[in-house]
Design a protein around this motif. Structure first.
Motif, PDB file in Angstrom:
ATOM      1  N   PHE A   1       0.832  -1.196   0.000  1.00 51.68           N
ATOM      2  CA  PHE A   1       0.000   0.000   0.000  1.00 51.68           C
ATOM      3  C   PHE A   1       0.874   1.255   0.000  1.00 51.68           C
ATOM      4  O   PHE A   1       1.922   1.295   0.646  1.00 51.68           O
TER       5      PHE A   1
ATOM      6  N   GLN B   1      -3.886   9.670   7.115  1.00 54.64           N
ATOM      7  CA  GLN B   1      -3.352   9.217   5.834  1.00 54.64           C
ATOM      8  C   GLN B   1      -4.467   8.720   4.922  1.00 54.64           C
ATOM      9  O   GLN B   1      -5.454   8.150   5.368  1.00 54.64           O
TER      10      GLN B   1
ATOM     11  N   PHE C   1      -5.100   6.176   1.829  1.00 55.39           N
ATOM     12  CA  PHE C   1      -4.471   4.999   1.261  1.00 55.39           C
ATOM     13  C   PHE C   1      -4.891   4.776  -0.188  1.00 55.39           C
ATOM     14  O   PHE C   1      -6.046   5.034  -0.575  1.00 55.39           O
TER      15      PHE C   1
ATOM     16  N   ASP D   1      -5.336   1.841  -3.319  1.00 52.02           N
ATOM     17  CA  ASP D   1      -6.020   0.550  -3.310  1.00 52.02           C
ATOM     18  C   ASP D   1      -5.072  -0.631  -3.149  1.00 52.02           C
ATOM     19  O   ASP D   1      -5.513  -1.760  -2.987  1.00 52.02           O
TER      20      ASP D   1
ATOM     21  N   HIS E   1      -4.258   5.890  15.600  1.00 51.73           N
ATOM     22  CA  HIS E   1      -5.135   5.853  14.427  1.00 51.73           C
ATOM     23  C   HIS E   1      -6.038   4.627  14.485  1.00 51.73           C
ATOM     24  O   HIS E   1      -5.607   3.561  14.938  1.00 51.73           O
TER      25      HIS E   1
ATOM     26  N   LEU F   1      -8.076   2.436  11.643  1.00 51.99           N
ATOM     27  CA  LEU F   1      -8.241   2.235  10.215  1.00 51.99           C
ATOM     28  C   LEU F   1      -9.294   1.157   9.979  1.00 51.99           C
ATOM     29  O   LEU F   1      -9.482   0.265  10.812  1.00 51.99           O
TER      30      LEU F   1
ATOM     31  N   GLY G   1     -10.189  -4.978   0.340  1.00 48.44           N
ATOM     32  CA  GLY G   1      -8.793  -4.653   0.603  1.00 48.44           C
ATOM     33  C   GLY G   1      -8.486  -3.195   0.825  1.00 48.44           C
ATOM     34  O   GLY G   1      -7.444  -2.860   1.362  1.00 48.44           O
ATOM     35  N   GLY G   2      -9.384  -2.296   0.417  1.00 47.17           N
ATOM     36  CA  GLY G   2      -9.114  -0.872   0.579  1.00 47.17           C
ATOM     37  C   GLY G   2      -9.059  -0.456   2.031  1.00 47.17           C
ATOM     38  O   GLY G   2      -9.781  -0.987   2.874  1.00 47.17           O
ATOM     39  N   ILE G   3      -8.181   0.483   2.344  1.00 49.35           N
ATOM     40  CA  ILE G   3      -7.989   0.944   3.720  1.00 49.35           C
ATOM     41  C   ILE G   3      -8.443   2.393   3.814  1.00 49.35           C
ATOM     42  O   ILE G   3      -8.077   3.225   2.980  1.00 49.35           O
ATOM     43  N   VAL G   4      -9.222   2.651   4.858  1.00 47.55           N
ATOM     44  CA  VAL G   4      -9.711   4.005   5.098  1.00 47.55           C
ATOM     45  C   VAL G   4      -9.320   4.419   6.503  1.00 47.55           C
ATOM     46  O   VAL G   4      -9.460   3.640   7.449  1.00 47.55           O
ATOM     47  N   SER G   5      -8.814   5.610   6.628  1.00 54.05           N
ATOM     48  CA  SER G   5      -8.488   6.138   7.944  1.00 54.05           C
ATOM     49  C   SER G   5      -9.775   6.665   8.579  1.00 54.05           C
ATOM     50  O   SER G   5     -10.448   7.525   8.020  1.00 54.05           O
TER      51      SER G   5
END
Lengths: 113, 112
Positions: free
Chosen positions: A91, A102, A104, A106, B33, B35, B41-45
Motif C-alpha cells: 500500500f 493518511q 491509502f 487501493d 489511528h 483504520l 482490501g481498501g484501507i480508510v483512515s
C-alpha cells in the motif's frame, strides 16, 4: 480528488525478476508512505518521505528493496531481485503532513512465483 | 509481546448491536489511528486522536493516555460495517523519532 493512485493493481512474476510498484499521492500532500501487508505480519511501514526526502526507511526489509520519490507527484518501490517471500499487498498512502490522517491507495497485490 | 494489542481478534454481531473493539499499547505515543479495511482490501483512515473522544456518524473512538488504551465503538451496527479494524499508534522511539506501529486487526462480521 482522485485519491492516491497505485499501479499496477496486481503483479505476478517469477522470482529473480525486478518488480517496480508505483504511487501517485494526492496533490498537495507532503508525506508519502509505503506499507506491506501480509497475513503473518499484518501491516508494516516500509519507508516514508517528507517533501520527497526519505525520513525513515528502517522498515525496509533488506537491500533488495529500494524506494524513490523523484518529485512530489510520484514514488516507486522497487524489489530486485524478487523472492517468493516478498508476496504481499503493498500500500501507498499520503497525508498533508506526516502527523495528519493518511489516505491509502487501493494497493498492489504482488505474487512472486 | 506486541507493542500494540487488539481485542477481540474476531467479532461476530447481529445487525443493530453495539460493538466495541479494544486497543492497548505499551509504548509512548503521540497519536493513535483507527483504520478500516474492507473485504475488497481498501484501507480508510477513520480517526486520528491523541486525547479524549472523537465521533463520526455511528463511530466513536476514545483514548485514555494514562491507561494506554483506546476503544472503537460502533452504534447500531450494520452489515456494511463488516471489515477489519486496525489500530495503529505513532510510537515515540528512544531516539525521539516516531514510527507507526500496527495492531493485527479485529475482523468484524455483522450479520443481518
Amino acid at each position: 480528488d482522485a485519491g492516491v493512485i497505485q499501479s499496477p493493481r496486481h503483479e505476478v512474476t517469477e522470482m529473480g525478476q525486478e518488480v517496480t510498484l508505483r504511487c501517485k499521492p494526492i496533490s498537495g500532500h507532503n508525506s508519502l508512505f509505503w506499507y506491506r501487508q501480509t497475513m503473518m505480519r499484518g501491516l508494516e511501514l516500509l519507508i516514508y518521505f517528507n517533501n520527497n526526502v526519505p525520513i525513515d526507511d528502517s522498515g525496509m526489509p533488506e537491500d533488495r528493496f529500494s524506494a524513490k520519490m523523484p518529485n512530489a507527484s510520484f514514488s516507486t518501490l522497487k524489489i530486485q531481485p524478487s523472492e517468493p517471500r516478498d508476496s504481499a499487498v503493498y500500500f501507498c498512502a499520503s497525508s498533508l503532513f506526516s502527523n495528519q490522517p493518511q489516505h491509502f491507495g487501493d494497493g498492489t497485490r504482488l505474487s512472486i512465483l | 509481546k506486541n507493542e500494540v494489542e487488539q481485542s477481540p481478534q474476531n467479532l461476530t454481531a447481529q445487525e443493530g448491536e453495539f460493538i466495541t473493539i479494544n486497543c492497548s499499547y505499551s509504548v509512548g505515543i503521540s497519536a493513535l489511528h483507527w483504520l478500516q479495511q474492507h473485504p475488497g482490501g481498501g484501507i480508510v483512515s477513520l480517526f486520528m486522536l491523541s486525547s479524549g473522544k472523537k465521533k463520526h456518524g455511528r463511530l466513536i473512538a476514545t483514548i485514555n493516555i494514562q491507561e494506554k488504551h483506546s476503544s472503537l465503538h460502533i452504534t447500531a451496527s450494520h452489515p456494511r460495517d463488516s471489515a477489519v479494524y486496525i489500530c495503529a499508534v505513532r510510537a515515540i522511539t528512544q531516539g525521539g523519532s516516531e514510527k507507526l506501529v500496527f495492531g493485527k486487526g479485529t475482523k468484524l462480521t455483522v450479520n443481518p
